[in-house]
Design a protein around this motif. Structure first.
Motif, PDB file in Angstrom:
ATOM      1  N   GLU A 199       0.565  -0.927  -0.145  1.00  0.00           N
ATOM      2  CA  GLU A 199      -0.429  -0.205  -0.320  1.00  0.00           C
ATOM      3  C   GLU A 199       0.907   1.256  -0.129  1.00  0.00           C
ATOM      4  OE1 GLU A 199      -3.515   1.924   3.191  1.00  0.00           O
ATOM      5  OE2 GLU A 199      -3.031  -0.754   2.793  1.00  0.00           O
ATOM      6  N   TYR A 200       1.590   1.337   0.932  1.00  0.00           N
ATOM      7  CA  TYR A 200       3.344   2.248   0.844  1.00  0.00           C
ATOM      8  C   TYR A 200       3.715   2.766  -0.161  1.00  0.00           C
ATOM      9  CZ  TYR A 200       7.252   4.437   1.494  1.00  0.00           C
ATOM     10  OH  TYR A 200       8.194   5.615   1.923  1.00  0.00           O
ATOM     11  N   LEU A 201       4.354   1.545  -1.555  1.00  0.00           N
ATOM     12  CA  LEU A 201       4.449   1.555  -2.720  1.00  0.00           C
ATOM     13  C   LEU A 201       2.907   2.338  -3.288  1.00  0.00           C
ATOM     14  CD1 LEU A 201       6.222  -1.750  -3.305  1.00  0.00           C
ATOM     15  CD2 LEU A 201       7.308   0.658  -3.001  1.00  0.00           C
ATOM     16  N   THR A 202       2.143   1.826  -3.127  1.00  0.00           N
ATOM     17  CA  THR A 202       0.776   2.603  -4.340  1.00  0.00           C
ATOM     18  C   THR A 202       0.898   4.202  -3.624  1.00  0.00           C
ATOM     19  OG1 THR A 202       0.229   0.044  -4.607  1.00  0.00           O
ATOM     20  CG2 THR A 202      -0.876   2.032  -4.810  1.00  0.00           C
ATOM     21  N   ASP A 203       0.806   4.260  -2.012  1.00  0.00           N
ATOM     22  CA  ASP A 203       0.196   5.687  -1.732  1.00  0.00           C
ATOM     23  C   ASP A 203       1.782   6.297  -2.687  1.00  0.00           C
ATOM     24  OD1 ASP A 203      -1.589   4.510  -1.230  1.00  0.00           O
ATOM     25  OD2 ASP A 203      -1.614   4.583   1.014  1.00  0.00           O
ATOM     26  N   THR A 204       2.254   5.692  -2.606  1.00  0.00           N
ATOM     27  CA  THR A 204       3.745   7.275  -2.750  1.00  0.00           C
ATOM     28  C   THR A 204       3.712   7.219  -4.108  1.00  0.00           C
ATOM     29  OG1 THR A 204       5.002   5.168  -1.732  1.00  0.00           O
ATOM     30  CG2 THR A 204       4.788   6.866  -0.284  1.00  0.00           C
ATOM     31  N   GLY A 205       3.772   6.575  -5.091  1.00  0.00           N
ATOM     32  CA  GLY A 205       3.731   6.396  -6.539  1.00  0.00           C
ATOM     33  C   GLY A 205       4.721   5.580  -6.625  1.00  0.00           C
ATOM     34  N   LEU A 206       6.261   5.050  -5.844  1.00  0.00           N
ATOM     35  CA  LEU A 206       7.170   4.457  -6.069  1.00  0.00           C
ATOM     36  C   LEU A 206       7.013   2.188  -6.518  1.00  0.00           C
ATOM     37  CD1 LEU A 206       9.103   4.370  -2.703  1.00  0.00           C
ATOM     38  CD2 LEU A 206       9.380   5.954  -4.311  1.00  0.00           C
ATOM     39  N   HIS A 207       5.256   2.831  -6.357  1.00  0.00           N
ATOM     40  CA  HIS A 207       4.937   1.269  -7.260  1.00  0.00           C
ATOM     41  C   HIS A 207       6.005   1.200  -8.592  1.00  0.00           C
ATOM     42  CE1 HIS A 207       1.436   3.385  -8.454  1.00  0.00           C
ATOM     43  NE2 HIS A 207       1.468   2.462  -9.743  1.00  0.00           N
ATOM     44  N   THR A 208       5.749   2.771  -9.177  1.00  0.00           N
ATOM     45  CA  THR A 208       6.296   2.753 -10.391  1.00  0.00           C
ATOM     46  C   THR A 208       7.575   2.182 -10.875  1.00  0.00           C
ATOM     47  OG1 THR A 208       6.895   5.376 -10.592  1.00  0.00           O
ATOM     48  CG2 THR A 208       4.354   4.389 -10.880  1.00  0.00           C
ATOM     49  N   LEU A 209       8.694   2.334 -10.170  1.00  0.00           N
ATOM     50  CA  LEU A 209       9.902   1.745 -10.116  1.00  0.00           C
ATOM     51  C   LEU A 209       9.616   0.660 -10.369  1.00  0.00           C
ATOM     52  CD1 LEU A 209      11.119   4.586  -6.791  1.00  0.00           C
ATOM     53  CD2 LEU A 209      11.462   4.841  -9.186  1.00  0.00           C
ATOM     54  N   TYR A 210       9.047   0.295  -9.866  1.00  0.00           N
ATOM     55  CA  TYR A 210       9.057  -1.232 -10.172  1.00  0.00           C
ATOM     56  C   TYR A 210       8.158  -1.727 -11.009  1.00  0.00           C
ATOM     57  CZ  TYR A 210      12.031  -0.722  -5.752  1.00  0.00           C
ATOM     58  OH  TYR A 210      13.148   0.343  -5.030  1.00  0.00           O
ATOM     59  N   PRO A 211       8.060  -1.711 -12.307  1.00  0.00           N
ATOM     60  CA  PRO A 211       6.680  -1.962 -13.036  1.00  0.00           C
ATOM     61  C   PRO A 211       6.264  -3.657 -12.673  1.00  0.00           C
ATOM     62  CG  PRO A 211       8.457  -2.049 -14.631  1.00  0.00           C
ATOM     63  CD  PRO A 211       9.400  -1.484 -13.359  1.00  0.00           C
ATOM     64  N   GLU A 212       7.096  -4.714 -12.344  1.00  0.00           N
ATOM     65  CA  GLU A 212       6.261  -6.462 -11.984  1.00  0.00           C
ATOM     66  C   GLU A 212       5.552  -5.806 -10.605  1.00  0.00           C
ATOM     67  OE1 GLU A 212      10.916  -6.205 -13.674  1.00  0.00           O
ATOM     68  OE2 GLU A 212       9.672  -5.169 -11.860  1.00  0.00           O
ATOM     69  N   ILE A 213       5.725  -4.979 -10.283  1.00  0.00           N
ATOM     70  CA  ILE A 213       4.952  -5.155  -8.855  1.00  0.00           C
ATOM     71  C   ILE A 213       3.240  -4.010  -9.323  1.00  0.00           C
ATOM     72  CG2 ILE A 213       4.643  -4.279  -6.614  1.00  0.00           C
ATOM     73  CD1 ILE A 213       7.497  -4.791  -6.050  1.00  0.00           C
ATOM     74  N   SER A 214       4.214  -2.822 -10.369  1.00  0.00           N
ATOM     75  CA  SER A 214       2.875  -2.001 -10.886  1.00  0.00           C
ATOM     76  C   SER A 214       1.835  -2.448 -11.318  1.00  0.00           C
ATOM     77  CB  SER A 214       3.892  -0.867 -11.562  1.00  0.00           C
ATOM     78  OG  SER A 214       2.785  -0.030 -12.122  1.00  0.00           O
ATOM     79  N   ASN A 215       2.635  -3.623 -12.487  1.00  0.00           N
ATOM     80  CA  ASN A 215       1.294  -4.506 -13.559  1.00  0.00           C
ATOM     81  C   ASN A 215       0.227  -5.231 -12.308  1.00  0.00           C
ATOM     82  OD1 ASN A 215       2.784  -3.565 -15.673  1.00  0.00           O
ATOM     83  ND2 ASN A 215       4.183  -5.092 -15.780  1.00  0.00           N
ATOM     84  N   LEU A 216       0.701  -5.531 -11.284  1.00  0.00           N
ATOM     85  CA  LEU A 216      -0.517  -6.986 -10.155  1.00  0.00           C
ATOM     86  C   LEU A 216      -1.696  -5.308  -9.856  1.00  0.00           C
ATOM     87  CD1 LEU A 216       1.740  -8.978  -8.581  1.00  0.00           C
ATOM     88  CD2 LEU A 216       1.159  -8.524 -10.597  1.00  0.00           C
ATOM     89  N   ILE A 217      -0.914  -3.973  -9.702  1.00  0.00           N
ATOM     90  CA  ILE A 217      -2.539  -3.347  -9.106  1.00  0.00           C
ATOM     91  C   ILE A 217      -3.138  -3.012  -9.957  1.00  0.00           C
ATOM     92  CG2 ILE A 217      -2.999  -0.281  -8.409  1.00  0.00           C
ATOM     93  CD1 ILE A 217       0.047  -0.117  -7.733  1.00  0.00           C
ATOM     94  N   GLY A 218      -4.775  -3.549  -9.957  1.00  0.00           N
ATOM     95  CA  GLY A 218      -5.591  -3.826 -10.265  1.00  0.00           C
ATOM     96  C   GLY A 218      -6.211  -4.538 -11.670  1.00  0.00           C
ATOM     97  N   LEU A 219      -5.113  -5.329 -11.372  1.00  0.00           N
ATOM     98  CA  LEU A 219      -5.500  -6.970 -12.287  1.00  0.00           C
ATOM     99  C   LEU A 219      -6.145  -7.553 -11.915  1.00  0.00           C
ATOM    100  CD1 LEU A 219      -4.288  -7.914 -14.881  1.00  0.00           C
ATOM    101  CD2 LEU A 219      -2.534  -9.282 -13.257  1.00  0.00           C
ATOM    102  N   GLU A 220      -7.330  -8.026 -12.750  1.00  0.00           N
ATOM    103  CA  GLU A 220      -8.048  -8.940 -11.779  1.00  0.00           C
ATOM    104  C   GLU A 220      -8.408 -10.462 -12.135  1.00  0.00           C
ATOM    105  OE1 GLU A 220     -12.388  -7.309 -12.838  1.00  0.00           O
ATOM    106  OE2 GLU A 220     -11.280  -6.934 -14.811  1.00  0.00           O
ATOM    107  N   GLN A 221      -9.125 -10.961 -10.686  1.00  0.00           N
ATOM    108  CA  GLN A 221      -8.557 -12.323 -10.495  1.00  0.00           C
ATOM    109  C   GLN A 221      -9.757 -12.838 -10.882  1.00  0.00           C
ATOM    110  OE1 GLN A 221      -5.835 -13.463  -8.747  1.00  0.00           O
ATOM    111  NE2 GLN A 221      -6.080 -12.411  -6.950  1.00  0.00           N
ATOM    112  N   ASP A 222     -10.755 -14.033 -11.199  1.00  0.00           N
ATOM    113  CA  ASP A 222     -12.209 -14.302 -11.192  1.00  0.00           C
ATOM    114  C   ASP A 222     -12.322 -14.585  -9.523  1.00  0.00           C
ATOM    115  OD1 ASP A 222     -14.340 -16.337 -11.147  1.00  0.00           O
ATOM    116  OD2 ASP A 222     -14.177 -16.195 -13.372  1.00  0.00           O
ATOM    117  N   SER A 223     -13.358 -13.664  -9.280  1.00  0.00           N
ATOM    118  CA  SER A 223     -13.475 -13.759  -7.855  1.00  0.00           C
ATOM    119  C   SER A 223     -14.223 -15.096  -7.310  1.00  0.00           C
ATOM    120  CB  SER A 223     -14.825 -12.834  -7.668  1.00  0.00           C
ATOM    121  OG  SER A 223     -16.647 -12.882  -8.797  1.00  0.00           O
ATOM    122  N   THR A 224     -14.605 -16.626  -8.011  1.00  0.00           N
ATOM    123  CA  THR A 224     -14.904 -17.452  -7.788  1.00  0.00           C
ATOM    124  C   THR A 224     -13.960 -18.369  -6.726  1.00  0.00           C
ATOM    125  OG1 THR A 224     -16.596 -18.101  -8.882  1.00  0.00           O
ATOM    126  CG2 THR A 224     -15.745 -20.253  -8.244  1.00  0.00           C
TER     127      THR A 224
END
Length: 190
Positions: free
Chosen positions: A72-97
């Motif tokens: 959450e800290y990475l996302t809130d500070t925008g630092l996730h953009t330094l790590y595309p491998e983590i950034s690419n997971l944000i909001g990536l949907e999964q099947d709710s089942t």
């Protein structure tokens, strides 16, 4: 709450990574004033020696107790953009089942928090703990390149699949771990 202690805070971009590992160790969140300077300060990230970057990530792996807070800290500070491998997971949907918790980034936080509990219960420390924690962090990196929506005859509805994500994620995890200076002996085990 993590706050910049003075104007001198912005003189060293490594302090942002210290905040990241502190967020995992002490369940802290970034204050608004930290969020406000993080993006500007992160532009200097490329100037950091990889050895210093690894030391903060290593502390994160060895001392963390609330890893979902650190994501959450990475996302809130925008630092996730330094790590595309983590950034690419944000909001990536999964099947709710199979993943009622929601997107991959939330799932990854839950997995990390659980693995911490396993390490604590089983007294897993040192390199073995780093392997466990970084494996948990990287375990779904491949979903960013293979997740798709399609109609399933079997379930009679649209489903979200990530076929082969575990195989595709290996090279992505290796690239990420190399970028943060993780030792090869840890990378190979992850």
């Amino acid at each position: 709450i993590l706050r910049p202690t003075s104007k001198a805070f912005s003189e060293d971009v490594l302090r942002l990574l210290r905040g990241f590992q502190f967020s995992a160790r002490f369940s802290m969140i970034a204050a608004d004033e930290l969020k406000a300077i993080a993006l500007e300060l992160s532009k200097e990230y490329h100037t950091l020696p990889v050895e210093r970057i690894w030391e903060e990530w290593k502390k994160w792996g060895l001392k963390g107790v609330n890893y979902s807070a650190s994501l959450e800290y990475l996302t809130d500070t925008g630092l996730h953009t330094l790590y595309p491998e983590i950034s690419n997971l944000i909001g990536l949907e999964q099947d709710s089942t199979w993943h009622p918790e929601g997107p991959v980034n939330l799932h990854t936080g839950f997995v990390l928090d659980h693995i911490h509990q396993v390490c604590k219960r089983e007294n897993i420390t040192g390199d073995d703990r780093l392997v466990m924690i970084f494996s948990a962090l990287c375990h779904d990196f491949g979903k960013a390149v293979c997740t798709e929506r399609k109609f399933s005859e079997k379930y009679g509805r649209e489903v979200i699949t990530s076929l082969q994500h575990e195989k595709l994620g290996g090279p992505i995890a290796r690239k990420f771990l190399e970028s943060i200076g993780c030792p090869v002996k840890i990378i190979d085990r992850v």
